[in-house]
Every structure is written in structure tokens, then in C-alpha cells.
Design an enzyme around this catalytic site. Sequence first.
Site, mmCIF file in Angstrom:
data_model
loop_
_atom_site.group_PDB
_atom_site.id
_atom_site.type_symbol
_atom_site.label_atom_id
_atom_site.label_comp_id
_atom_site.label_asym_id
_atom_site.label_seq_id
_atom_site.Cartn_x
_atom_site.Cartn_y
_atom_site.Cartn_z
ATOM 1 N N LYS A 103 1.000 -1.118 0.109
ATOM 2 C CA LYS A 103 -0.039 0.100 0.192
ATOM 3 C C LYS A 103 0.947 1.234 -0.032
ATOM 4 O O LYS A 103 1.634 1.710 1.126
ATOM 5 C CB LYS A 103 -0.823 -0.130 1.302
ATOM 6 C CG LYS A 103 -2.224 0.785 0.976
ATOM 7 C CD LYS A 103 -1.973 1.852 1.029
ATOM 8 C CE LYS A 103 -1.856 2.768 2.324
ATOM 9 N NZ LYS A 103 -1.584 4.372 1.881
ATOM 10 N N GLU A 134 9.263 0.802 11.042
ATOM 11 C CA GLU A 134 10.281 1.946 11.043
ATOM 12 C C GLU A 134 9.655 3.074 11.186
ATOM 13 O O GLU A 134 8.885 3.410 10.164
ATOM 14 C CB GLU A 134 10.907 1.630 9.723
ATOM 15 C CG GLU A 134 12.381 2.372 9.762
ATOM 16 C CD GLU A 134 12.371 3.552 9.108
ATOM 17 O OE1 GLU A 134 12.364 4.504 9.865
ATOM 18 O OE2 GLU A 134 12.523 3.569 7.835
ATOM 19 N N CYS A 159 13.398 10.152 7.616
ATOM 20 C CA CYS A 159 13.239 9.750 9.307
ATOM 21 C C CYS A 159 14.517 9.863 9.998
ATOM 22 O O CYS A 159 14.430 9.965 11.056
ATOM 23 C CB CYS A 159 12.439 8.415 9.215
ATOM 24 S SG CYS A 159 13.669 7.203 7.972
ATOM 25 N N GLU A 193 9.410 15.278 16.177
ATOM 26 C CA GLU A 193 9.914 15.251 14.668
ATOM 27 C C GLU A 193 9.210 16.230 13.940
ATOM 28 O O GLU A 193 8.152 16.318 13.782
ATOM 29 C CB GLU A 193 9.620 13.829 14.339
ATOM 30 C CG GLU A 193 9.934 13.703 12.696
ATOM 31 C CD GLU A 193 9.710 12.136 12.270
ATOM 32 O OE1 GLU A 193 8.677 11.678 12.352
ATOM 33 O OE2 GLU A 193 10.867 11.657 11.918
HETATM 34 P P1 NAI Z 1 1.478 8.320 8.021
HETATM 35 O O1 NAI Z 1 2.399 7.489 8.924
HETATM 36 O O2 NAI Z 1 0.106 8.645 8.435
HETATM 37 O O3 NAI Z 1 1.634 7.659 6.752
HETATM 38 C C1 NAI Z 1 2.571 6.625 6.326
HETATM 39 C C2 NAI Z 1 1.645 5.606 5.503
HETATM 40 O O4 NAI Z 1 0.948 4.897 6.339
HETATM 41 C C3 NAI Z 1 0.609 6.027 4.583
HETATM 42 O O5 NAI Z 1 0.829 4.960 3.167
HETATM 43 C C4 NAI Z 1 -0.410 6.079 5.182
HETATM 44 O O6 NAI Z 1 -1.573 5.901 4.093
HETATM 45 C C5 NAI Z 1 -0.373 4.996 5.913
HETATM 46 N N1 NAI Z 1 -1.638 4.986 7.017
HETATM 47 C C6 NAI Z 1 -1.829 6.234 7.605
HETATM 48 N N2 NAI Z 1 -2.752 5.747 8.795
HETATM 49 C C7 NAI Z 1 -2.944 4.179 8.878
HETATM 50 C C8 NAI Z 1 -3.312 3.430 9.528
HETATM 51 N N3 NAI Z 1 -4.081 3.783 10.606
HETATM 52 N N4 NAI Z 1 -3.297 2.163 9.426
HETATM 53 C C9 NAI Z 1 -2.340 1.716 8.222
HETATM 54 N N5 NAI Z 1 -1.688 2.547 7.687
HETATM 55 C C10 NAI Z 1 -1.942 3.733 7.870
HETATM 56 O O7 NAI Z 1 2.303 9.627 7.903
HETATM 57 P P2 NAI Z 1 1.718 10.902 7.421
HETATM 58 O O8 NAI Z 1 0.589 11.404 8.005
HETATM 59 O O9 NAI Z 1 2.020 11.062 5.964
HETATM 60 O O10 NAI Z 1 3.183 11.884 7.990
HETATM 61 C C11 NAI Z 1 2.953 12.632 9.386
HETATM 62 C C12 NAI Z 1 4.160 12.471 9.987
HETATM 63 O O11 NAI Z 1 4.754 11.334 10.168
HETATM 64 C C13 NAI Z 1 5.215 13.308 9.191
HETATM 65 O O12 NAI Z 1 5.249 14.763 9.388
HETATM 66 C C14 NAI Z 1 6.417 12.398 9.742
HETATM 67 O O13 NAI Z 1 6.934 13.255 11.203
HETATM 68 C C15 NAI Z 1 6.185 11.359 10.145
HETATM 69 N N6 NAI Z 1 6.679 10.441 9.121
HETATM 70 C C16 NAI Z 1 7.746 9.487 8.997
HETATM 71 C C17 NAI Z 1 8.037 8.800 7.996
HETATM 72 C C18 NAI Z 1 9.387 8.025 8.399
HETATM 73 O O14 NAI Z 1 9.971 7.612 7.212
HETATM 74 N N7 NAI Z 1 9.586 7.261 9.473
HETATM 75 C C19 NAI Z 1 7.615 8.845 6.785
HETATM 76 C C20 NAI Z 1 6.286 9.809 6.539
HETATM 77 C C21 NAI Z 1 6.040 10.351 7.821
#
Ligand code: NAI
Length: 482
Positions: free
Chosen positions: A188, A262, A296, A393
Site C-alpha cells: 500500500k 520503522e 526519518c 519530529e
Molecule cells: P503516516 O504514518 O500517516 O503515513 C504513512 C503510511 O501509513 C501511508 O501510506 C498512510 O496511508 C498509511 N497509514 C495512515 N494511517 C494508517 C493506519 N491507521 N493504518 C495503516 N496505515 C496507515 O504519516 P503522514 O501522516 O504522511 O506524516 C505525518 C508525520 O509522520 C510526518 O510529519 C513525519 O513526522 C512522520 N513520517 C515519518 C516517516 C518515516 O519515514 N519514518 C515517513 C512519513 C511520515
Amino acid sequence: MSEKTISWEFAPAPEDSRLAMIAKRYEHFIGGRWTPPSEGKYFQTRNPATARKLSEVAAGSAADIAKAVEAARLAFRGPWGNMPARERGKFLFRIARLMQERSRELAVTETLDGGKPIRESRDIDIPLAANHFFYYAGWADKLDYAFPNRRPRPLGVAGQIIPWNFPLLMAAWKIAPALACGNTVVLKPAETTPLTALKLAEILAEAGLPAGVVNIVTGAGATGAALVEHDDVDKVAFTGSTAVGKVIQKTLAGTGKKCTLELGGKAANIVLEDACIDQAVEGIVNGIYLNQGHVCCAGSRLFVQEPVYEEVLWKLKRRLDTLVVGDPLDKNTDIGAINSREQLTSIRHYLKVGLEEGAAIYQPDCQLPSRGYFCPPTLFTEVAQSFTIAREEIFGPVLAVQTFRTLSEVIEKANNTPYGLSAGVWCDKGARLFQVTDALDAGVVWGNSYNNFDPTSPFGGCKESGFGREGGLHGLAAYLDI
Ligand code: NAI
Ligand code: MG
């Protein structure tokens, strides 16, 4: 030292956006076929540098996820599960080569869909993604040597959820080891950056990968949640925010499904007084400003030893003055577009909070494009350990600078965070370098470098940054029953 910086204007050198060859609409890739969404709904993906629509992609429902998991299960029981490991490896090699052949198209697509500078997608994301397939292709028929006397077996169907900061690279990090170990996959992609994963689906089909071995279902958080909740998924691999990681862990508790997470980070980048300052300044810039801080493991907290603080700060500010912010497709651009309006709003919120808490801000005088989502490189000084900008973050080009006197002081400050993904140390003397790196609670610590990645090297965090490793031999273990 003079305050004046000599800089040169570069003539524009944009890559041609037509190379991306983006279709008007994409369906899910399920069981080897392009499959319309069961609810008939689509959503737009935009170019964050212009805020304009690029394409529309299928919105995945629980029914679409169920279809994809079923296709993955059939492929696991059938052609993929019964295929000799060396044959599986050949598919991975083929996928890697096809990615290389289409690397320019993939790089331009990545930049258009996500906003990162073309230099980064061209030189880092796409080559590294292909390298992950090459690397794991070699392991496919050598798992018994990787884990001697353990009779490693695949887990079954892996549900993989990836973020928007390295869309194709994250897909490769997750798919390549899963396939090398004999699993099948439902992936996904993130809702703002689905396009390179869909182009990867085209590549998988072109490589002749049996139907159902990799299925790609697009959608937002609810689609990801449906994948996590599906009963017939054996393993969940997630990269994204710590908040969602915690929700996933709760959902999976007691189900017996395997899981690797991660999550976020708030990495310390530590400059000791004997460091080569010019090299350290480049590393600081590379660690937080390139790729808009959408990393990240970004070095978002800088700790400088007092005797070199003035010099580091002066050089860092002069270097910030030379960074080119703007059109991500331009080969001269250092800092591209922020991935989405939501992310820009969140970064701006942190800038405001930093000022309110009493930090001093520095931003170079740069002309931001009038359209799209952009943020200038930002540096905060006079930061205390308790400030929000030093704890949370931000995921943007924002650096919080602090000073220290002794090694024990900086080790304590660096470790005083719920995160533990990565860190960097700049120091001329090897023994001191290792003294500090050993004491840091972080999954990855770079010495005199930053943000270096290699498929052979494991990556992952501790504390609230998650668990499990991706890359290297460790990355195989996450997809095997050993
Ligand atoms: P997110 O964690 O919501 O999104 C990441 C992935 O998870 C996307 O594919 C999203 O559709 C999916 N997702 C969202 N809610 C979910 C759920 N309940 N169950 C399963 N999958 C789900 O991150 P978002 O909202 O895009 O970004 C928010 C913050 O997260 C950023 O500001 C940053 O601080 C952090 N982040 C960290 C990342 C990393 O590489 N560790 C990558 C992206 C965001
Ligand atoms: Mg997009």
C-alpha cells in the site's frame, strides 16, 4: 570573517517532465491485472511543486484489500511457493535491470509526484532501489548459508505500508527481501506518492513475475488499516509516523502476525571540537536540508562543542545562503517542494512554536516559487533541550542547534529523546568517535558522514523509532521463519 557570500546564478537546467509518461488514471494491480476499485472511487495525486493534478489513482476499500490478499495467498501456495529459489532470484535480477532501463522515467516521476529534487531521485532513490533488488536477488538461493542449520522458511503473505518520502526506494526495501525469501506481497503506497509504485507494477508485469506475487493497492490510511486488519496476512511491515505505528502494534497484538516498524526520529548530529569543520558543515546540510528534511533519520538536532560553535554556525549560515530552493525538476535545485499542503502547514506550525518558545531563527533570503509548497532552509539557535522543536519530529528543513562542553553532556542530551533511529558524529580522532557512537541509543550512527545508505547494511531503530531491520542479512530475517 566577512559576511559577504560570493554566489553564482545557475542557468535553469530543468529535466523534461514529459519523460515521466504518467497515465491519466491508474487502477489497482491485483493478481497480475489492472483492477478497478470495487467502490468505483478514485483520488488525485498532485505535483506539490505546482499544486496541480498529475493523475488519479484507485481508492482501495477493504474489499480490494481482500482481493489482493487472496491473490497473494494463491501465488504463495502455487507458482511462487513452488518455484526453486534460484529461479526466484532470476526474477529479482530482471526487475532490477528493468528499473535501471527505466531509471530516467522513474526519477522524473518520483520528482513530479513527491517534490524532491531531481538530483536526489536520479542519484539516490532510483539507483538505490535497483540495487536493493540486485542485492536480494543474490540471496534468494543462499538462505541456508545466511542462516546455517536453521532451515529458513518464508512467512507467507506480507502486507507492506510505505510513506511518501522515498516512495520507490521504500517499495524496493520492502518488496525485494520479501520476494527473495519466498513470500508474496500486498503493498500500500502513500496517498500523495503512488505513481512510482504503479510504474513498478508495470515493471513486474514486464519481468513476467507470476500473477499475484506482488499486488499493489492504492489508497489512504483506511486502506492501510484494512491491510493490517486482514486475517490472512502473515506479516506487516510499516514505515511511517510513530502515531500510526502504535495503532498498528495495538491492532496486531495477540494475533500472532509478525511485524516490523520503522518510525520517526529526532537524530542528533554531533560536532566535536577537533572535527574537520568544512566536512561537518556539508554533512549537516546533507543531513537535514537536502530532501527538505523529509527523512526519518534526518539530523534535525545539531550539537556543537563550544570552542567551534562560532565557526560552525558562521560556515553553516553561509552555506545555507547558497542553497537553491525551487523547481524540483531543475538539476541545480538543492531543496525542492514540501510533499503536501498538510506537511507544509505542520512545518509552519513548528516554526511558529520555535519562535514563541524563544529560539532565534535564521533563514537565507531566498525567493520561493509563487505556486506549490515550499519552505526555506531554517536554522534555530538559542534552543533549550525542553523546546518543542528540539523534541518533536518536524520532518522539514528545520534544524535546532545546541551547544555542549563535555562528551558525557552531549551523550546525555543526544539520548534524551523517545526516538532512537539514527545519529551522526564528527570527530578527527577514531577512539573518541567510537566512544561517542557506542554510547548513543540509535539504530544507525554515522561517523564523519551522514545519510549514507547501502543495501548490504541493516537499517532500523530502537525505542519509539520502531523495531526490526531492513537491508543486509538482517533484512532477510524479517521475512523468514528461522
Ligand atoms: P503516516 O504514518 O500517516 O503515513 C504513512 C503510511 O501509513 C501511508 O501510506 C498512510 O496511508 C498509511 N497509514 C495512515 N494511517 C494508517 C493506519 N491507521 N493504518 C495503516 N496505515 C496507515 O504519516 P503522514 O501522516 O504522511 O506524516 C505525518 C508525520 O509522520 C510526518 O510529519 C513525519 O513526522 C512522520 N513520517 C515519518 C516517516 C518515516 O519515514 N519514518 C515517513 C512519513 C511520515
Ligand atoms: Mg503527489
